[in-house]
Design a protein around this motif. Sequence first.
Motif, PDB file in Angstrom:
ATOM      1  N   GLN A  13      -4.237-120.597  79.737  1.00 25.11           N
ATOM      2  CA  GLN A  13      -4.058-121.331  80.997  1.00 25.11           C
ATOM      3  C   GLN A  13      -4.560-120.504  82.174  1.00 25.11           C
ATOM      4  N   PRO A  14      -4.954-121.160  83.236  1.00 28.25           N
ATOM      5  CA  PRO A  14      -5.346-120.414  84.445  1.00 28.25           C
ATOM      6  C   PRO A  14      -4.241-119.448  84.859  1.00 28.25           C
ATOM      7  N   GLY A  15      -4.666-118.241  85.238  1.00 25.78           N
ATOM      8  CA  GLY A  15      -3.720-117.201  85.587  1.00 25.78           C
ATOM      9  C   GLY A  15      -3.294-116.339  84.421  1.00 25.78           C
ATOM     10  N   GLY A  16      -3.651-116.735  83.224  1.00 20.82           N
ATOM     11  CA  GLY A  16      -3.277-115.985  82.037  1.00 20.82           C
ATOM     12  C   GLY A  16      -4.191-114.810  81.766  1.00 20.82           C
ATOM     13  N   SER A  17      -3.924-114.136  80.653  1.00 25.62           N
ATOM     14  CA  SER A  17      -4.669-112.932  80.277  1.00 25.62           C
ATOM     15  C   SER A  17      -5.107-113.003  78.826  1.00 25.62           C
ATOM     16  N   LEU A  18      -6.191-112.310  78.565  1.00 32.21           N
ATOM     17  CA  LEU A  18      -6.670-112.112  77.205  1.00 32.21           C
ATOM     18  C   LEU A  18      -7.263-110.716  77.113  1.00 32.21           C
ATOM     19  N   ARG A  19      -7.203-110.145  75.920  1.00 35.81           N
ATOM     20  CA  ARG A  19      -7.913-108.893  75.660  1.00 35.81           C
ATOM     21  C   ARG A  19      -8.881-109.123  74.517  1.00 35.81           C
ATOM     22  N   LEU A  20     -10.146-108.948  74.817  1.00 30.16           N
ATOM     23  CA  LEU A  20     -11.184-109.065  73.799  1.00 30.16           C
ATOM     24  C   LEU A  20     -11.459-107.696  73.196  1.00 30.16           C
ATOM     25  N   SER A  21     -11.796-107.715  71.914  1.00 24.51           N
ATOM     26  CA  SER A  21     -12.164-106.486  71.208  1.00 24.51           C
ATOM     27  C   SER A  21     -13.531-106.661  70.578  1.00 24.51           C
ATOM     28  N   CYS A  22     -14.242-105.560  70.479  1.00 27.28           N
ATOM     29  CA  CYS A  22     -15.532-105.553  69.793  1.00 27.28           C
ATOM     30  C   CYS A  22     -15.552-104.330  68.883  1.00 27.28           C
ATOM     31  N   ALA A  23     -15.499-104.580  67.590  1.00 28.57           N
ATOM     32  CA  ALA A  23     -15.515-103.501  66.610  1.00 28.57           C
ATOM     33  C   ALA A  23     -16.952-103.219  66.187  1.00 28.57           C
ATOM     34  N   ALA A  24     -17.348-101.975  66.310  1.00 27.67           N
ATOM     35  CA  ALA A  24     -18.736-101.585  66.028  1.00 27.67           C
ATOM     36  C   ALA A  24     -18.822-100.766  64.751  1.00 27.67           C
ATOM     37  N   SER A  25     -19.933-100.908  64.065  1.00 30.65           N
ATOM     38  CA  SER A  25     -20.188-100.106  62.876  1.00 30.65           C
ATOM     39  C   SER A  25     -21.686 -99.964  62.686  1.00 30.65           C
ATOM     40  N   GLY A  26     -22.061 -98.967  61.888  1.00 25.04           N
ATOM     41  CA  GLY A  26     -23.471 -98.785  61.564  1.00 25.04           C
ATOM     42  C   GLY A  26     -24.221 -97.856  62.499  1.00 25.04           C
ATOM     43  N   PHE A  27     -23.534 -97.292  63.477  1.00 25.08           N
ATOM     44  CA  PHE A  27     -24.165 -96.314  64.363  1.00 25.08           C
ATOM     45  C   PHE A  27     -23.072 -95.399  64.922  1.00 25.08           C
ATOM     46  N   ILE A  28     -23.500 -94.316  65.556  1.00 24.93           N
ATOM     47  CA  ILE A  28     -22.536 -93.362  66.097  1.00 24.93           C
ATOM     48  C   ILE A  28     -22.064 -93.893  67.445  1.00 24.93           C
ATOM     49  N   PHE A  29     -20.956 -94.576  67.397  1.00 25.14           N
ATOM     50  CA  PHE A  29     -20.437 -95.341  68.539  1.00 25.14           C
ATOM     51  C   PHE A  29     -20.274 -94.479  69.789  1.00 25.14           C
ATOM     52  N   SER A  30     -19.765 -93.284  69.612  1.00 19.02           N
ATOM     53  CA  SER A  30     -19.437 -92.445  70.768  1.00 19.02           C
ATOM     54  C   SER A  30     -20.665 -92.012  71.556  1.00 19.02           C
ATOM     55  N   ARG A  31     -21.836 -92.171  71.004  1.00 16.95           N
ATOM     56  CA  ARG A  31     -23.057 -91.716  71.663  1.00 16.95           C
ATOM     57  C   ARG A  31     -23.720 -92.778  72.537  1.00 16.95           C
ATOM     58  N   TYR A  32     -23.126 -93.973  72.580  1.00 24.54           N
ATOM     59  CA  TYR A  32     -23.796 -95.063  73.291  1.00 24.54           C
ATOM     60  C   TYR A  32     -22.870 -95.789  74.255  1.00 24.54           C
ATOM     61  N   GLY A  33     -23.452 -96.157  75.379  1.00 25.32           N
ATOM     62  CA  GLY A  33     -22.752 -97.079  76.247  1.00 25.32           C
ATOM     63  C   GLY A  33     -22.675 -98.445  75.598  1.00 25.32           C
ATOM     64  N   MET A  34     -21.700 -99.224  76.005  1.00 27.13           N
ATOM     65  CA  MET A  34     -21.490-100.564  75.469  1.00 27.13           C
ATOM     66  C   MET A  34     -21.322-101.539  76.625  1.00 27.13           C
ATOM     67  N   SER A  35     -21.681-102.783  76.372  1.00 21.14           N
ATOM     68  CA  SER A  35     -21.600-103.787  77.424  1.00 21.14           C
ATOM     69  C   SER A  35     -20.952-105.065  76.920  1.00 21.14           C
ATOM     70  N   TRP A  36     -20.331-105.768  77.846  1.00 14.85           N
ATOM     71  CA  TRP A  36     -19.869-107.136  77.618  1.00 14.85           C
ATOM     72  C   TRP A  36     -20.717-108.069  78.476  1.00 14.85           C
ATOM     73  N   TYR A  37     -21.098-109.179  77.879  1.00 18.93           N
ATOM     74  CA  TYR A  37     -21.793-110.255  78.564  1.00 18.93           C
ATOM     75  C   TYR A  37     -21.017-111.546  78.332  1.00 18.93           C
ATOM     76  N   ARG A  38     -21.358-112.545  79.113  1.00 19.10           N
ATOM     77  CA  ARG A  38     -20.790-113.858  78.863  1.00 19.10           C
ATOM     78  C   ARG A  38     -21.826-114.930  79.156  1.00 19.10           C
ATOM     79  N   GLN A  39     -21.645-116.063  78.498  1.00 17.24           N
ATOM     80  CA  GLN A  39     -22.538-117.196  78.715  1.00 17.24           C
ATOM     81  C   GLN A  39     -21.725-118.465  78.773  1.00 17.24           C
ATOM     82  N   ALA A  40     -21.730-119.074  79.934  1.00 17.70           N
ATOM     83  CA  ALA A  40     -21.042-120.344  80.131  1.00 17.70           C
ATOM     84  C   ALA A  40     -21.979-121.489  79.746  1.00 17.70           C
TER      85      ALA A  40
END
Length: 120
Positions: A13-40
């Motif tokens: 509902q409007p005013g509510g909260s969510l936490r999204l997660s993105c689990a990564a594998s196949g590369f050395i995660f700590s060595r790279y920046g990460m981004s979130w995008y969205r598409q309406a």
Amino acid sequence: QVQLVESGGGLVQPGGSLRLSCAASGFIFSRYGMSWYRQAPGKERELVATITTTGGTLNFADSMKGRFTISRDNAKNTVYLQMNSLKPEDTAVYYCKARLLQFGTLRDYWGQGTQVTVSS
């Protein structure tokens, strides 16, 4: 191989909260920046935020500043997007992205996306 798997989307509902997660594998995660995008629906994909390897955050659009927080847990190879005070205009498919340097070439990898719907 590189895999990015988003989770945590849903109907809120409007005013509510969510936490999204993105689990990564196949590369050395700590060595790279990460981004979130969205598409309406009917719109181009837009950058939400980027987090650097050391946890610095970049690029929150004005419409999201103060409401969204990006973070990462290098021990879990996971990047998060905490979204508070959600609005109907936040409705979109949210994607995480990794830009990796492979054999001298930058390549973008995307997850499958997770749907966020903000509606009463």
